[in-house]
Scaffold this motif. Structure first.
Motif, PDB file in Angstrom:
ATOM      1  N   PRO A  21       0.828  -1.203   0.000  1.00 22.87           N
ATOM      2  CA  PRO A  21       0.000   0.000   0.000  1.00 22.87           C
ATOM      3  C   PRO A  21       0.855   1.243   0.000  1.00 22.87           C
ATOM      4  O   PRO A  21       1.888   1.312   0.662  1.00 22.87           O
ATOM      5  CB  PRO A  21      -0.813  -0.121   1.302  1.00 22.87           C
ATOM      6  CG  PRO A  21      -0.797  -1.580   1.628  1.00 22.87           C
ATOM      7  CD  PRO A  21       0.510  -2.086   1.127  1.00 22.87           C
ATOM      8  N   GLY A  22       0.407   2.260  -0.753  1.00 23.67           N
ATOM      9  CA  GLY A  22       1.093   3.534  -0.785  1.00 23.67           C
ATOM     10  C   GLY A  22       0.982   4.256   0.532  1.00 23.67           C
ATOM     11  O   GLY A  22       0.187   3.915   1.393  1.00 23.67           O
ATOM     12  N   PRO A  23       1.770   5.301   0.744  1.00 24.04           N
ATOM     13  CA  PRO A  23       1.796   5.983   2.021  1.00 24.04           C
ATOM     14  C   PRO A  23       0.483   6.620   2.392  1.00 24.04           C
ATOM     15  O   PRO A  23       0.103   6.606   3.538  1.00 24.04           O
ATOM     16  CB  PRO A  23       2.899   7.042   1.832  1.00 24.04           C
ATOM     17  CG  PRO A  23       3.023   7.210   0.344  1.00 24.04           C
ATOM     18  CD  PRO A  23       2.703   5.878  -0.234  1.00 24.04           C
ATOM     19  N   ALA A  24      -0.236   7.234   1.426  1.00 23.77           N
ATOM     20  CA  ALA A  24      -1.495   7.868   1.832  1.00 23.77           C
ATOM     21  C   ALA A  24      -2.256   8.445   0.674  1.00 23.77           C
ATOM     22  O   ALA A  24      -2.956   9.413   0.836  1.00 23.77           O
ATOM     23  CB  ALA A  24      -1.197   8.959   2.842  1.00 23.77           C
ATOM     24  N   LEU A  25      -2.145   7.877  -0.515  1.00 24.95           N
ATOM     25  CA  LEU A  25      -2.697   8.578  -1.659  1.00 24.95           C
ATOM     26  C   LEU A  25      -3.846   7.889  -2.356  1.00 24.95           C
ATOM     27  O   LEU A  25      -4.495   8.499  -3.188  1.00 24.95           O
ATOM     28  CB  LEU A  25      -1.576   8.851  -2.682  1.00 24.95           C
ATOM     29  CG  LEU A  25      -0.483   9.785  -2.169  1.00 24.95           C
ATOM     30  CD1 LEU A  25       0.559   9.969  -3.250  1.00 24.95           C
ATOM     31  CD2 LEU A  25      -1.035  11.114  -1.725  1.00 24.95           C
ATOM     32  N   ALA A  26      -4.135   6.624  -2.100  1.00 25.93           N
ATOM     33  CA  ALA A  26      -5.282   5.996  -2.721  1.00 25.93           C
ATOM     34  C   ALA A  26      -6.539   6.679  -2.212  1.00 25.93           C
ATOM     35  O   ALA A  26      -6.694   6.878  -1.016  1.00 25.93           O
ATOM     36  CB  ALA A  26      -5.311   4.510  -2.383  1.00 25.93           C
ATOM     37  N   HIS A  27      -7.448   7.043  -3.110  1.00 28.40           N
ATOM     38  CA  HIS A  27      -8.635   7.828  -2.782  1.00 28.40           C
ATOM     39  C   HIS A  27      -8.251   9.144  -2.141  1.00 28.40           C
ATOM     40  O   HIS A  27      -9.078   9.774  -1.488  1.00 28.40           O
ATOM     41  CB  HIS A  27      -9.556   7.095  -1.789  1.00 28.40           C
ATOM     42  CG  HIS A  27      -9.943   5.743  -2.240  1.00 28.40           C
ATOM     43  ND1 HIS A  27      -9.214   4.636  -1.924  1.00 28.40           N
ATOM     44  CD2 HIS A  27     -10.961   5.310  -2.997  1.00 28.40           C
ATOM     45  CE1 HIS A  27      -9.767   3.564  -2.460  1.00 28.40           C
ATOM     46  NE2 HIS A  27     -10.835   3.955  -3.120  1.00 28.40           N
ATOM     47  N   SER A  28      -6.990   9.546  -2.261  1.00 27.11           N
ATOM     48  CA  SER A  28      -6.440  10.706  -1.605  1.00 27.11           C
ATOM     49  C   SER A  28      -6.273  10.487  -0.116  1.00 27.11           C
ATOM     50  O   SER A  28      -5.810  11.356   0.590  1.00 27.11           O
ATOM     51  CB  SER A  28      -7.323  11.946  -1.835  1.00 27.11           C
ATOM     52  OG  SER A  28      -7.546  12.141  -3.205  1.00 27.11           O
ATOM     53  N   GLY A 107      -3.648  24.516   1.234  1.00 26.09           N
ATOM     54  CA  GLY A 107      -2.896  23.675   0.313  1.00 26.09           C
ATOM     55  C   GLY A 107      -1.637  24.340  -0.205  1.00 26.09           C
ATOM     56  O   GLY A 107      -0.621  23.675  -0.436  1.00 26.09           O
ATOM     57  N   LEU A 108      -1.673  25.656  -0.383  1.00 24.93           N
ATOM     58  CA  LEU A 108      -0.520  26.379  -0.910  1.00 24.93           C
ATOM     59  C   LEU A 108       0.552  26.616   0.137  1.00 24.93           C
ATOM     60  O   LEU A 108       1.750  26.554  -0.166  1.00 24.93           O
ATOM     61  CB  LEU A 108      -0.969  27.725  -1.507  1.00 24.93           C
ATOM     62  CG  LEU A 108      -1.853  27.658  -2.760  1.00 24.93           C
ATOM     63  CD1 LEU A 108      -2.289  29.058  -3.179  1.00 24.93           C
ATOM     64  CD2 LEU A 108      -1.127  26.960  -3.900  1.00 24.93           C
ATOM     65  N   PHE A 118      -5.775  20.742   6.163  1.00 28.06           N
ATOM     66  CA  PHE A 118      -7.223  20.929   6.191  1.00 28.06           C
ATOM     67  C   PHE A 118      -7.879  20.618   4.862  1.00 28.06           C
ATOM     68  O   PHE A 118      -8.962  20.018   4.809  1.00 28.06           O
ATOM     69  CB  PHE A 118      -7.524  22.380   6.601  1.00 28.06           C
ATOM     70  CG  PHE A 118      -8.962  22.783   6.447  1.00 28.06           C
ATOM     71  CD1 PHE A 118      -9.887  22.527   7.451  1.00 28.06           C
ATOM     72  CD2 PHE A 118      -9.405  23.443   5.299  1.00 28.06           C
ATOM     73  CE1 PHE A 118     -11.212  22.907   7.316  1.00 28.06           C
ATOM     74  CE2 PHE A 118     -10.737  23.825   5.156  1.00 28.06           C
ATOM     75  CZ  PHE A 118     -11.636  23.557   6.169  1.00 28.06           C
ATOM     76  N   ASN A 119      -7.247  21.006   3.750  1.00 33.38           N
ATOM     77  CA  ASN A 119      -7.971  20.992   2.480  1.00 33.38           C
ATOM     78  C   ASN A 119      -8.301  19.584   1.984  1.00 33.38           C
ATOM     79  O   ASN A 119      -9.347  19.352   1.388  1.00 33.38           O
ATOM     80  CB  ASN A 119      -7.230  21.800   1.402  1.00 33.38           C
ATOM     81  CG  ASN A 119      -6.029  21.087   0.810  1.00 33.38           C
ATOM     82  OD1 ASN A 119      -5.525  20.111   1.361  1.00 33.38           O
ATOM     83  ND2 ASN A 119      -5.543  21.598  -0.306  1.00 33.38           N
ATOM     84  N   MET A 120      -7.431  18.598   2.250  1.00 29.71           N
ATOM     85  CA  MET A 120      -7.700  17.245   1.769  1.00 29.71           C
ATOM     86  C   MET A 120      -8.910  16.635   2.472  1.00 29.71           C
ATOM     87  O   MET A 120      -9.803  16.074   1.830  1.00 29.71           O
ATOM     88  CB  MET A 120      -6.465  16.366   1.987  1.00 29.71           C
ATOM     89  CG  MET A 120      -5.268  16.790   1.166  1.00 29.71           C
ATOM     90  SD  MET A 120      -5.448  16.417  -0.591  1.00 29.71           S
ATOM     91  CE  MET A 120      -5.158  14.655  -0.597  1.00 29.71           C
TER      92      MET A 120
END
Length: 495
Positions: A21-28, A107-108, A118-120
């Motif tokens: 599994p990826g670190p944290a990016l599936a489905h964001s 995000g910026l 927060f944004n995710m």
């Protein structure tokens, strides 16, 4: 010809890297909570329950739904009048625009961790999931607090010519822009590198697109046909017992009378939905197929199909016979492969849908064209689309969505504690496995039963005589059973 033992080991190592599994990016946000369970028991039981439900609906002649969606007017209820006096609509609109701006800013300039920014959490879970389920429960509230409409309305107060349609919306264009944008959104969520920074850039670009589109086509056309979330939440709100009839867009700027709130039978308003163009049908089918693909594309079976079967039998001849040397190129091809099937999935669903309608047309000896039937029965797919959505994603609200309470006090992830909630709900919430599985099972089954109920009511309008109605629905029943069992099968696959 088999690979030498050393190559087997090398390829096994490469495959192991892919399956980690990826670190944290599936489905964001990492894996959606799914559980391998005995499939055959649930599959047969669900199919039997669906067939029994169909028989009960047929015996009741579809009278479980009223013939019209006319409901009780709640506009003058005391609680609604109080909300108007407190200007809650203006407050909600201000919070909506503020949340959009905070998503962009965090995000910026915030931390890069998807979990600490927060944004995710706000965009993918609180907004996208929360507003989807909220629309199905409470009606199309989004039409009132849409942040991009609020921004365009604010600009229009200072520049009256801003919201004036300069180009007539072509009838052939219909909902195709919304489909393209929705496809881009799903691709970003499932296959793209959705980081807080990328999400902010996408929100900035999407905000600019909305303002330019309003200036060209006018808000009435753009927010009806082109804006993704307006189309998505308006469709889901058809399932709600509440209907908010907003003030006409052209009159809203003049602050005339408020909109109307009606209470109606659940699903009754769905039978009044008129799908007048193929693009809207494709949008609904993509809601279904993209969710099913999401459940499939992270499974071990799906990855092994590409990395073992396709590579060994075909793709190694176009890259390298050494698995480790071929891995970088194959990984890029795997992204293209995933993208192809994401968008091809809607074609497969469309073909299955049209085939069932064609068989129903023959059985009922109907003179209706396949286009009339395809568009006419499209509303019956919406309960199934919502059920798929709940089954695949609802656990994200429980595991990550509640973290918004702490993130709101530290939106940039820099150790702030603005509202005193930064240290709340820090522990990991793991849903009970049995509870998750049975909610997934129940949601898919109930969604298909409701879809069959709506389809029966729609069939009564298209066919004369209850015999033809029932005959026309037999292939649709087979389709419903197939979708139910395939949906449960996907949920039962190991990740």
């Amino acid at each position: 010809m088999q690979l030498p033992k050393r190559r087997h080991l090398a390829f096994g190592a490469a495959l192991g890297i892919v399956l980690i599994p990826g670190p944290a990016l599936a489905h964001s946000f990492g894996e959606v909570f799914t559980l391998p369970m005995p499939f055959w028991l649930y599959g047969w039981g669900s199919a039997a329950a669906l067939i029994l439900s169909f028989l009960l609906i047929a015996l009741s002649a579809g009278n479980a739904l009223p013939a019209t969606s006319t409901g009780r007017d709640l506009s003058q209820h005391r609680s609604i009048r109080l909300m108007r006096k407190l200007h809650l609509k203006t407050l909600a609109q201000s919070l909506s625009v503020g949340a959009l701006l905070l998503c962009i800013v965090s995000g910026l300039w915030g931390v890069r961790s998807p979990y600490g920014n927060f944004n995710m959490t706000f965009f993918w879970i609180v907004f996208l999931l929360g507003a989807s389920y909220g629309s199905a429960l409470f009606g199309n509230i989004y039409s009132v607090i849409n942040p991009w409409y609020c921004l365009s309305a604010a600009i229009n107060r200072f520049c009256r010519a801003f919201d004036r349609a300069r180009v007539t919306w072509p009838s052939w264009l219909s909902y195709w822009p919304a489909i393209l944008l929705y496809g881009a959104l799903i691709w970003l969520e499932l296959l793209g590198a959705s980081t807080p920074y990328v999400l902010s850039i996408m929100l900035l670009a999407y905000s600019l697109l909305n303002l330019v589109a309003v200036a060209v086509f006018g808000s009435r056309n753009w927010f009806r046909y082109g804006e993704i979330f307006s189309v998505l939440f308006a469709l889901l709100s058809r399932l709600s017992p509440l209907e908010y009839i907003a003030t006409d867009r052209g009159q809203a700027a003049k602050h005339t009378e408020p909109g109307k709130l009606q209470l109606r039978w659940p699903l009754a308003h769905l039978t009044d939905l008129r799908v007048g163009h193929w693009s809207l049908l494709i949008f609904i089918l993509f809601m279904l197929s993209s969710t099913a693909f999401d459940g499939l594309h992270e499974t071990t079976l799906w990855k092994q199909w590409f990395w073992l079967d396709l590579y060994q039998n075909l793709l190694r001849d176009f890259s390298s016979s050494n698995p480790l040397a071929a891995f970088p190129q194959m990984r890029q091809w795997f992204v293209y492969w995933q993208g192809f099937w994401l968008f091809a999935s809607v074609t497969l669903y469309l073909l299955a849908y049209l085939l069932s309608l064609q068989l129903g047309k023959w059985l009922a000896n109907s003179s209706h064209s396949i286009t009339e039937l395809a568009l006419g029965f499209a509303p019956s797919l919406l309960p199934i689309a919502l059920a798929y959505h709940i089954a695949h994603y609802y656990t994200l609200i429980q595991t990550q969505g509640i973290k918004i309470i702490s993130l709101i006090s530290d939106p940039l992830g820099r150790g702030d504690n603005i509202f005193g909630t930064a240290n709340w709900l820090q522990r990991q919430f793991i849903p009970d496995a049995n509870t998750v599985w049975h909610i997934q099972l129940g949601s898919i089954l109930i969604g298909h039963v409701l879809g069959a109920l709506v389809a029966h009511r729609l069939a009564q309008r298209l066919f004369e005589g209850e015999r033809k109605v029932i005959l026309s629905q037999l292939p649709m029943l087979a389709l419903m059973v197939g979708l139910t069992t395939s949906g449960l099968w996907i949920l039962s696959l190991p990740h």
